[in-house]
Design a protein around this motif. Structure first.
Motif, short mmCIF file in Angstrom:
data_model
loop_
_atom_site.label_atom_id
_atom_site.label_comp_id
_atom_site.label_asym_id
_atom_site.label_seq_id
_atom_site.Cartn_x
_atom_site.Cartn_y
_atom_site.Cartn_z
N LYS A 136 18.84 50.90 77.97
CA LYS A 136 19.36 49.52 77.94
C LYS A 136 18.35 48.57 77.31
O LYS A 136 18.71 47.70 76.50
CB LYS A 136 19.69 49.07 79.36
N LEU A 158 27.38 54.82 83.11
CA LEU A 158 26.17 54.00 83.06
C LEU A 158 25.62 53.91 81.64
O LEU A 158 25.15 52.85 81.21
CB LEU A 158 25.11 54.56 84.01
N GLU A 161 27.68 51.41 79.80
CA GLU A 161 27.33 50.05 80.22
C GLU A 161 25.98 49.62 79.64
O GLU A 161 25.74 48.43 79.44
CB GLU A 161 27.29 49.98 81.75
N SER A 163 25.09 50.32 76.69
CA SER A 163 25.33 50.23 75.24
C SER A 163 24.59 51.31 74.45
O SER A 163 24.13 51.08 73.33
CB SER A 163 24.93 48.84 74.71
N TYR A 210 34.63 51.35 74.91
CA TYR A 210 33.18 51.49 74.74
C TYR A 210 32.86 51.89 73.30
O TYR A 210 33.57 52.70 72.70
CB TYR A 210 32.62 52.55 75.69
N LYS A 267 39.06 52.50 85.42
CA LYS A 267 37.74 51.93 85.16
C LYS A 267 36.83 52.18 86.35
O LYS A 267 37.24 52.02 87.51
CB LYS A 267 37.86 50.42 84.90
N SER A 269 32.60 51.89 88.01
CA SER A 269 31.31 51.22 87.91
C SER A 269 30.38 51.78 88.98
O SER A 269 30.84 52.26 90.03
CB SER A 269 31.46 49.70 88.10
#
Length: 316
Positions: A136, A158, A161, A163, A210, A267, A269
């Motif tokens: 990240k 993860l 998230e 990127s 994504y 979805k 998380s």
């Protein structure tokens, strides 16, 4: 009719999973990836002994030679492939966020001193919680990451998230675990548990928008590769590139963004505690993630020992 490999290349980016320049030239992949295990094998090949000795003789320490070896092989690979090369951060740093970030920046700096743009480099990190945290940070600074040792949807979520540019789920190692730990000893194509997991991850990413790409890795047979035709990328070792190159069997596309939209994929998380709990509760992912870090770390030690022996001999 075109070869199965050429048909596959029309729908999937093919990546060579090797440090051997000759194999890369032969199969003409778009990208290539390396790791300590592959460079350990390459460094033992007679045709690369002079190159390795030259790197060691130009280094002030074994650690410097270790980093230079990765960058030298990566640079030479980039002379052959039109795309990118993945260069791995030492797996022994997999549980230290700051150390991984520091090493990644050092490697990128070494490439840039050679005039190689960071856009052609993927920094490969283990997908521990700390590795994903390092990813990240790096991605926010324009350093692209290939997250390796992916075995679970929690890791994939993860990484998305964070990127990450790319993730590498290990198809064959997932299969290995199920063969070793269940009564079922053989699987056909789409039943293969590694294929099932990569399909799940691919569909999740595409359905939820994504940008992180999926690169299936660690294949045990051609059937696994064929069942994942259409995946963003597939990294394949020369032993499997050869039969694909010599075959003209038709290749059917099984993965696509359009099909992914139809998949049931709610979805998800995870915070840190939830992530660690998810890995702990997935025995396969837990064993394969931490075992994979241990294996890459052990090969890094072996490679370092080989370089140390050469370093001491040349410095006499």
């Amino acid at each position: 009719m075109s070869s199965s490999l050429d048909q596959l290349k029309a729908m999937t980016v093919v990546v060579a999973d090797t440090g051997d320049f000759n194999s890369i030239e032969k199969y003409k992949p778009t990208d290539a990836t390396t790791n300590p295990s592959l460079l350990l094998q390459a460094a033992k090949m007679p045709q690369y002994q002079d190159l390795v000795k030259s790197i060691v003789s130009d280094s002030a320490s074994v650690e410097e030679a270790f980093d230079k070896l990765f960058v030298e092989f990566g640079s030479k690979i980039l002379d052959i492939v039109p795309g990118r090369v993945s260069t791995e951060v030492d797996a022994r740093l997999s549980y230290d966020v700051d150390a991984q970030v520091t090493k990644a920046k050092k490697l990128i700096g070494m490439y840039e001193k050679r005039g190689i743009s960071r856009d052609r480099i993927l920094i490969k990190l283990s997908s521990t919680y700390e590795g994903i945290a390092a990813c990240k940070i790096l991605e926010a600074e324009g350093i692209h990451c290939n997250m390796t040792l992916i075995f679970s949807i929690a890791q994939a979520v993860l990484c998305g998230e964070a990127s990450a540019t790319l993730i590498s789920p290990f198809v064959g190692r997932i299969l290995d675990w199920f063969v070793a730990n269940t009564d079922k000893k053989s699987y056909e194509g789409h039943e293969d548990p590694g294929v099932v997991r990569v399909t799940q991850i691919y569909n999740y990413y595409k359905k939820h928008g994504y940008k992180t790409e999926v690169m299936g890795a660690s294949f045990r047979n051609v059937g696994e590769i064929m069942a994942l035709a259409g995946c963003d990328l597939l990294t394949i070792n020369p032993k499997l590139l050869e039969p694909l190159s010599s075959s003209t069997d038709p290749v059917t596309r099984f993965l696509s963004p359009e099909k992914a939209l139809e998949a049931e994929s709610p979805k998800l998380s995870y915070d840190e505690a939830q992530f660690r709990e998810a890995i702990k509760n997935d025995k396969m992912a837990d064993e394969k993630l931490h075992g994979g870090v241990d294996t890459f770390s052990a090969d890094a030690v072996k490679l370092e020992e080989q370089l140390k022996s050469m370093f001491e001999e040349l410095k006499k």
